[in-house]
Motif scaffolding. Structure first.
Motif, PDB file in Angstrom:
ATOM      1  N   ALA A  95       0.828  -1.204   0.000  1.00  0.00           N
ATOM      2  CA  ALA A  95       0.000   0.000   0.000  1.00  0.00           C
ATOM      3  C   ALA A  95       0.864   1.256   0.000  1.00  0.00           C
ATOM      4  O   ALA A  95       0.554   2.245  -0.684  1.00  0.00           O
ATOM      5  CB  ALA A  95      -0.937  -0.003   1.206  1.00  0.00           C
ATOM      6  N   ALA A  98       2.226   1.765  -3.420  1.00  0.00           N
ATOM      7  CA  ALA A  98       1.183   2.262  -4.323  1.00  0.00           C
ATOM      8  C   ALA A  98       0.976   3.758  -4.143  1.00  0.00           C
ATOM      9  O   ALA A  98       0.804   4.502  -5.125  1.00  0.00           O
ATOM     10  CB  ALA A  98      -0.121   1.502  -4.070  1.00  0.00           C
ATOM     11  N   LEU A  99       0.987   4.233  -2.892  1.00  0.00           N
ATOM     12  CA  LEU A  99       0.846   5.664  -2.642  1.00  0.00           C
ATOM     13  C   LEU A  99       2.029   6.424  -3.221  1.00  0.00           C
ATOM     14  O   LEU A  99       1.867   7.469  -3.864  1.00  0.00           O
ATOM     15  CB  LEU A  99       0.731   5.932  -1.144  1.00  0.00           C
ATOM     16  N   GLN A 100       3.232   5.911  -3.004  1.00  0.00           N
ATOM     17  CA  GLN A 100       4.427   6.563  -3.540  1.00  0.00           C
ATOM     18  C   GLN A 100       4.365   6.658  -5.057  1.00  0.00           C
ATOM     19  O   GLN A 100       4.645   7.726  -5.633  1.00  0.00           O
ATOM     20  CB  GLN A 100       5.664   5.778  -3.118  1.00  0.00           C
ATOM     21  N   ALA A 102       1.679   6.628  -6.945  1.00  0.00           N
ATOM     22  CA  ALA A 102       0.608   7.551  -7.325  1.00  0.00           C
ATOM     23  C   ALA A 102       1.054   9.000  -7.197  1.00  0.00           C
ATOM     24  O   ALA A 102       0.739   9.845  -8.054  1.00  0.00           O
ATOM     25  CB  ALA A 102      -0.622   7.297  -6.454  1.00  0.00           C
ATOM     26  N   THR A 387      -9.351  11.440  -6.726  1.00  0.00           N
ATOM     27  CA  THR A 387      -9.909  10.483  -5.772  1.00  0.00           C
ATOM     28  C   THR A 387     -11.334  10.855  -5.403  1.00  0.00           C
ATOM     29  O   THR A 387     -12.240  10.010  -5.394  1.00  0.00           O
ATOM     30  CB  THR A 387      -9.023  10.426  -4.513  1.00  0.00           C
ATOM     31  N   VAL A 399      -7.000   4.744  -7.279  1.00  0.00           N
ATOM     32  CA  VAL A 399      -6.745   5.872  -6.371  1.00  0.00           C
ATOM     33  C   VAL A 399      -7.656   5.824  -5.153  1.00  0.00           C
ATOM     34  O   VAL A 399      -7.283   6.314  -4.076  1.00  0.00           O
ATOM     35  CB  VAL A 399      -6.860   7.233  -7.096  1.00  0.00           C
ATOM     36  N   GLN A 401      -8.302   3.278  -3.503  1.00  0.00           N
ATOM     37  CA  GLN A 401      -7.786   2.244  -2.618  1.00  0.00           C
ATOM     38  C   GLN A 401      -6.502   2.659  -1.902  1.00  0.00           C
ATOM     39  O   GLN A 401      -5.958   1.887  -1.107  1.00  0.00           O
ATOM     40  CB  GLN A 401      -7.508   0.960  -3.422  1.00  0.00           C
ATOM     41  N   LEU A 402      -6.005   3.846  -2.178  1.00  0.00           N
ATOM     42  CA  LEU A 402      -4.744   4.286  -1.579  1.00  0.00           C
ATOM     43  C   LEU A 402      -4.899   4.494  -0.070  1.00  0.00           C
ATOM     44  O   LEU A 402      -5.993   4.840   0.407  1.00  0.00           O
ATOM     45  CB  LEU A 402      -4.264   5.571  -2.248  1.00  0.00           C
ATOM     46  N   TRP A 404      -4.237   6.733   2.106  1.00  0.00           N
ATOM     47  CA  TRP A 404      -4.653   7.975   2.754  1.00  0.00           C
ATOM     48  C   TRP A 404      -6.157   8.177   2.674  1.00  0.00           C
ATOM     49  O   TRP A 404      -6.708   9.065   3.313  1.00  0.00           O
ATOM     50  CB  TRP A 404      -3.910   9.166   2.184  1.00  0.00           C
TER      51      TRP A 404
END
Length: 455
Positions: A95, A98-100, A102, A387, A399, A401-402, A404
């Protein structure tokens, strides 16, 4: 001597809304977005692109880009105020990665939209250079580069020679460099986005201050009431002014100065040929860029937090902080000797208690939100807009599912604890930098600062 303009450099030549606060508002809309900064405008943009039939209203108390969106340092960066280690501890390494990814993709997405929509915001992707000035900063910077490598975030260590080739600063012992950052003129981006969404049928009403959000009703100063099927709160630092939300974020001020346009020989000596943004590895945050018209725009923290999350025009100015910024920049870049500073300004940014930005949508209440960017919002607002557009439309996507998404930060402490704690953190950062200059070793006070900020 040059007269110093007390408004942001970015506002020079900006349009003045002809009908600000006078046009009638719709009584009912599909989506009402409160706040005409980047979060609100990006949300309106992606909603309008996805579903042109939506009736979308953006309400802005002043003018688009009035808040942090039109005052910031113009860094479209993949940086994040919370480390990927913290994200991974709560959500897992996949996760966090994935955020990084994005965030890094978002840097390019801002440039893509600006190009596709004809928004002339000076977008230039030159990466970001963070100088290590002194042995203590160099030790911490090497560790930072090593940590970045463990996450594959693109950060590399540069030798002193490599660093000064990019930016000829004083006392440089190296630097970290990350390619995932672009420079923009932020007010041009805000004005450009507003023009684009208006062309797509969105109503952007400036000079319309929202006094409360009680979905589905949004109350506007003057007694106007708007009924919205869905509401988005995109108010960042000004969130603290809304009823019941004073402790949601702390408005902390960041101030900036700008030089006159510098001649070519000076730039030949200074560097920044690729339009890199720049900073250093001090505890007090500073940030700069080479503007499209060849000035240096440079800013930093250091202004105090004001009692009860206060926000006032008078707080935009602090002569001692302005002078500290000018002194710092002249010390860093002696080639600026004799250059005039033409602008000095400031404004509040929003900080959540755990330094963790968030975005979300409460389906039962019909209310979405995003914010708490801690000064890293120019790119994050675009990701937030995409998002929110998917969340509001009920469309599952990568997005949404990120990690944050749906994050809930704890409330800030009540006063006087909030005032004492935030200002103690600012003083600790300055003291930690002084300690490092004296000892040449990473500051012990830096650990106390990390414990105080709890991130």
């Amino acid at each position: 001597m040059t007269t110093v303009a007390p408004h942001p450099l970015w506002w020079d030549g900006a349009p003045v809304p002809a009908s600000r606060g006078t046009e009638p508002l719709p009584r009912e809309v599909d989506v009402c977005i409160v706040g005409g900064g980047f979060t609100g405008l990006w949300t309106a943009y992606y909603l309008a692109v996805a579903e042109p039939s939506l009736r979308i209203l953006v309400l802005e108390a002043e003018h688009v880009g009035f808040g942090a969106s039109g005052r910031n340092g113009g860094w479209v960066s993949g940086l994040w105020p919370v480390s990927m280690d913290v994200i991974a501890a709560e959500h897992g390494r996949a996760a966090a990665l994935a955020l990084q990814a994005a965030l890094q993709d978002t840097v390019d997405e801002v440039g893509r939209v600006a190009g596709a929509e004809g928004i002339d915001c000076g977008y230039a992707k030159g990466g970001t250079l963070c100088l290590a000035r002194g042995s203590a900063q160099a030790r911490r910077a090497r560790a930072y580069a090593g940590h970045g490598a463990s996450w594959g975030d693109g950060t590399v260590w540069l030798s002193a020679a490599e660093a000064t080739e990019r930016l000829a600063g004083t006392r440089v012992e190296g630097a970290t460099y990350n390619p995932h950052c672009a420079r923009i003129q932020p007010r041009h981006l805000a004005d450009g986005l507003a023009a684009v969404v208006r062309r797509r049928g969105v109503t952007v009403a400036e000079g319309r201050r929202v006094t409360s959000i009680d979905a589905p009703l949004v109350r506007v100063a003057g007694g106007w009431l708007v009924r919205a099927a869905k509401v988005v709160r995109a108010t960042e630092a000004w969130t603290a002014r809304l009823p019941g939300l004073r402790r949601r974020v702390a408005p902390v001020y960041s101030l900036m100065v700008a030089t006159e346009p510098l001649p070519t020989p000076v730039w030949d000596a200074i560097g920044l040929r690729d339009r890199e943004t720049f900073s250093d590895h001090g505890h007090v945050i500073v940030y700069g860029q080479r503007t499209a018209d060849d000035r240096i725009a440079f800013g930093g923290r250091g202004a105090p937090y004001h009692w009860a999350s206060g926000i006032r025009p008078a707080f935009d100015e602090d002569p001692s902080v302005f002078e500290t910024l000018r002194t710092f920049l002249r010390d860093l870049l002696p080639h600026l000797d004799g250059a005039e500073f033409t602008h000095a300004w400031g404004g509040p940014l929003g900080i959540a208690r755990d330094w963790h930005p968030s975005v979300g949508y409460d389906e039962s209440a019909g209310v979405g939100w995003a914010g708490g960017y801690v000064g890293d919002g120019v790119a994050a607002t675009n990701l937030a807009g995409r998002t929110l557009a998917d969340l509001i439309r009920g469309i599952p996507s990568p997005v949404t599912q990120l990690p944050w998404v749906g994050h809930r930060s704890p409330a800030w402490e009540p006063e006087p604890l909030r005032w004492l704690g935030v200002n103690a953190g600012l003083r600790l950062a300055s003291a930690a930098d002084r300690e490092e200059r004296i000892t040449g070793r990473p500051a012990l006070l830096g650990r106390a600062l990390a414990r105080l900020t709890a991130h």
